[in-house]
Design a protein around this motif. Sequence first.
Motif, mmCIF file in Angstrom:
data_model
loop_
_atom_site.group_PDB
_atom_site.id
_atom_site.type_symbol
_atom_site.label_atom_id
_atom_site.label_comp_id
_atom_site.label_asym_id
_atom_site.label_seq_id
_atom_site.Cartn_x
_atom_site.Cartn_y
_atom_site.Cartn_z
ATOM 1 N N MET A 223 42.963 41.984 45.403
ATOM 2 C CA MET A 223 43.105 42.592 46.877
ATOM 3 C C MET A 223 42.349 41.364 47.709
ATOM 4 O O MET A 223 41.774 40.757 47.162
ATOM 5 C CB MET A 223 42.222 43.712 47.059
ATOM 6 N N GLN A 224 43.045 40.963 48.939
ATOM 7 C CA GLN A 224 42.719 39.921 49.776
ATOM 8 C C GLN A 224 41.765 40.670 50.814
ATOM 9 O O GLN A 224 42.220 41.819 51.379
ATOM 10 C CB GLN A 224 43.671 39.094 50.290
ATOM 11 N N VAL A 225 40.523 40.135 50.901
ATOM 12 C CA VAL A 225 39.840 40.652 52.075
ATOM 13 C C VAL A 225 39.325 39.474 53.109
ATOM 14 O O VAL A 225 39.190 38.333 52.836
ATOM 15 C CB VAL A 225 38.316 40.946 51.296
ATOM 16 N N TYR B 184 35.457 44.338 57.368
ATOM 17 C CA TYR B 184 36.406 43.571 56.487
ATOM 18 C C TYR B 184 37.936 44.286 56.655
ATOM 19 O O TYR B 184 37.832 45.627 56.549
ATOM 20 C CB TYR B 184 36.104 43.438 55.354
ATOM 21 N N THR C 202 41.711 44.687 54.696
ATOM 22 C CA THR C 202 42.287 43.903 53.279
ATOM 23 C C THR C 202 43.795 43.870 53.466
ATOM 24 O O THR C 202 44.526 44.281 54.474
ATOM 25 C CB THR C 202 41.892 45.414 52.423
ATOM 26 N N ASP C 203 44.377 43.563 52.343
ATOM 27 C CA ASP C 203 45.888 43.268 52.652
ATOM 28 C C ASP C 203 46.467 44.600 52.311
ATOM 29 O O ASP C 203 47.859 44.346 52.139
ATOM 30 C CB ASP C 203 46.469 41.888 51.785
ATOM 31 N N ARG C 204 45.861 45.690 51.957
ATOM 32 C CA ARG C 204 46.531 47.001 51.581
ATOM 33 C C ARG C 204 46.693 47.630 52.970
ATOM 34 O O ARG C 204 46.860 49.021 52.882
ATOM 35 C CB ARG C 204 45.494 47.552 50.675
ATOM 36 N N LEU D 121 37.156 47.966 54.717
ATOM 37 C CA LEU D 121 36.024 47.874 53.900
ATOM 38 C C LEU D 121 34.740 47.564 54.949
ATOM 39 O O LEU D 121 34.930 46.916 55.779
ATOM 40 C CB LEU D 121 35.868 46.630 53.053
#
Length: 63
Positions: free
Chosen positions: A1-3, A19, A21-23, A27
């Motif tokens: 996962m990228q944050v 934050y 995420t790339d999803r 966060l």
Amino acid sequence: MQVTMLTKVCDKKDCPTLYATDRGTLLVQGYTGDEHGLTVPQGEGVVEIPVELLKKAIADGVI
């Protein structure tokens, strides 16, 4: 996962932070505690964040 950090409400390293995420999710870094009286399922958690964090994210146009 990228944050990716979106915004925070202080100039310190450790404070409530939002934050992305790339999803396509968010966060949230906040304060933990168990005095909330909630029943939280295993694998989930509750954090407390200042309302200012969300207001700043909206004002900054990041959410």
